[in-house]
Design a protein around this motif. Sequence first.
Motif, PDB file in Angstrom:
ATOM      1  N   GLY A  14       0.841  -1.181   0.000  1.00 53.73           N
ATOM      2  CA  GLY A  14       0.000   0.000   0.000  1.00 53.73           C
ATOM      3  C   GLY A  14       0.872   1.225   0.000  1.00 53.73           C
ATOM      4  N   TRP A  27       6.921  -9.129  -3.933  1.00 50.74           N
ATOM      5  CA  TRP A  27       5.589  -9.427  -4.466  1.00 50.74           C
ATOM      6  C   TRP A  27       5.565 -10.704  -5.300  1.00 50.74           C
ATOM      7  N   LEU A  83      -3.740  -5.576  -0.124  1.00 48.28           N
ATOM      8  CA  LEU A  83      -3.528  -4.161  -0.462  1.00 48.28           C
ATOM      9  C   LEU A  83      -4.218  -3.313   0.596  1.00 48.28           C
ATOM     10  N   ASP A  99      -3.197   4.430  -4.824  1.00 41.62           N
ATOM     11  CA  ASP A  99      -3.870   3.136  -4.676  1.00 41.62           C
ATOM     12  C   ASP A  99      -4.129   2.501  -6.039  1.00 41.62           C
ATOM     13  N   SER A 143      -2.600  -1.058  -7.324  1.00 38.78           N
ATOM     14  CA  SER A 143      -3.477  -2.175  -7.684  1.00 38.78           C
ATOM     15  C   SER A 143      -3.258  -2.583  -9.149  1.00 38.78           C
ATOM     16  N   LEU A 161      -0.257  -4.818  -9.123  1.00 33.19           N
ATOM     17  CA  LEU A 161      -0.559  -6.130  -8.528  1.00 33.19           C
ATOM     18  C   LEU A 161      -1.326  -7.036  -9.479  1.00 33.19           C
TER      19      LEU A 161
END
Length: 298
Positions: free
Chosen positions: A18, A88, A96, A108, A112, A115
């Motif tokens: 995050g 990761w 997250l 954010d 994301s 990810l």
Amino acid sequence: MTGVEQRPYRAGFGCFVGRPNAGKSTLTNAIVGTKIAITSNKPQTTRHVIRAVLHRPDSQLVLVDTPGLHRPRTLLGERLNDLVRTTWTEVDVIGLCIPADEPVGRGDRFISGELSELKATVLAVVTKTDLVDKRRLAEQLLAVSELADFAAVVPVSAVSGHQVDTLVDVMTGYLPPSPQLYPDDMLTDEPEQVLVAELIREAALEGVRDELPHSIAVVVEEMIPEGQLMKIYADVYVERPSQKAIVLGHRASRLKEVGTTARKQIEELLGTRVYLDLHVRVAKEWQRDPKQLRKLGF
């Protein structure tokens, strides 16, 4: 044979990611129940990948604590980002973290997006729920669920402990069936010296004005056990003489406070009395100098 199906034992790695200051380290500490990752209200305080091991009868969750991903301005910043991305790719489940009390923002969305390319299961964890009312929380949960296709969205408060166990249930559910990865009595695989250095750095960060957080590094030079006492010699590094003056304080009063605070924390960690010898040293522009970075453990 009974009709109850035995759940396979699961074990694997998880991490929280995050924006800086989204509550990742505090959440890790709440889950493990001891102070392993340092917490501070300054963003960018975590620099080492610290693993915390959570033991349960049917599972073992190994939490990897990463620095916050941010736009790098120094060589240190770039190295931290590389560290995050490497981590990761090696975990099974990622949470997250998005604070309940701040609108979903560009940072954010950026994370994301990063990810979505990974093979790990990604959950959204809405942190700091103790800071908002029910209506605001409901709005935030909706906004977060629209951010990406998460496996689950879990609201938690690390401070009050609300839903922390639920989050662990959800995370362990996504781990692969596997034998235990670490022995029962192990809480972290970080060498004690690194943890001690982190506790000193946390104490040194408290109450320092905003220009200092990234400029402080701590190296534990020696830890010498003498009977019931552990003697610890450590150096606090800053980048400029003016910063040294800030860390020392008037007649070294600040450094004394830092020493007292850190010593209490270290005694809790090691379970023994501690003598702590602290010195402040200047390492010019260490964040930009590869040789200094290596010396300071990055």
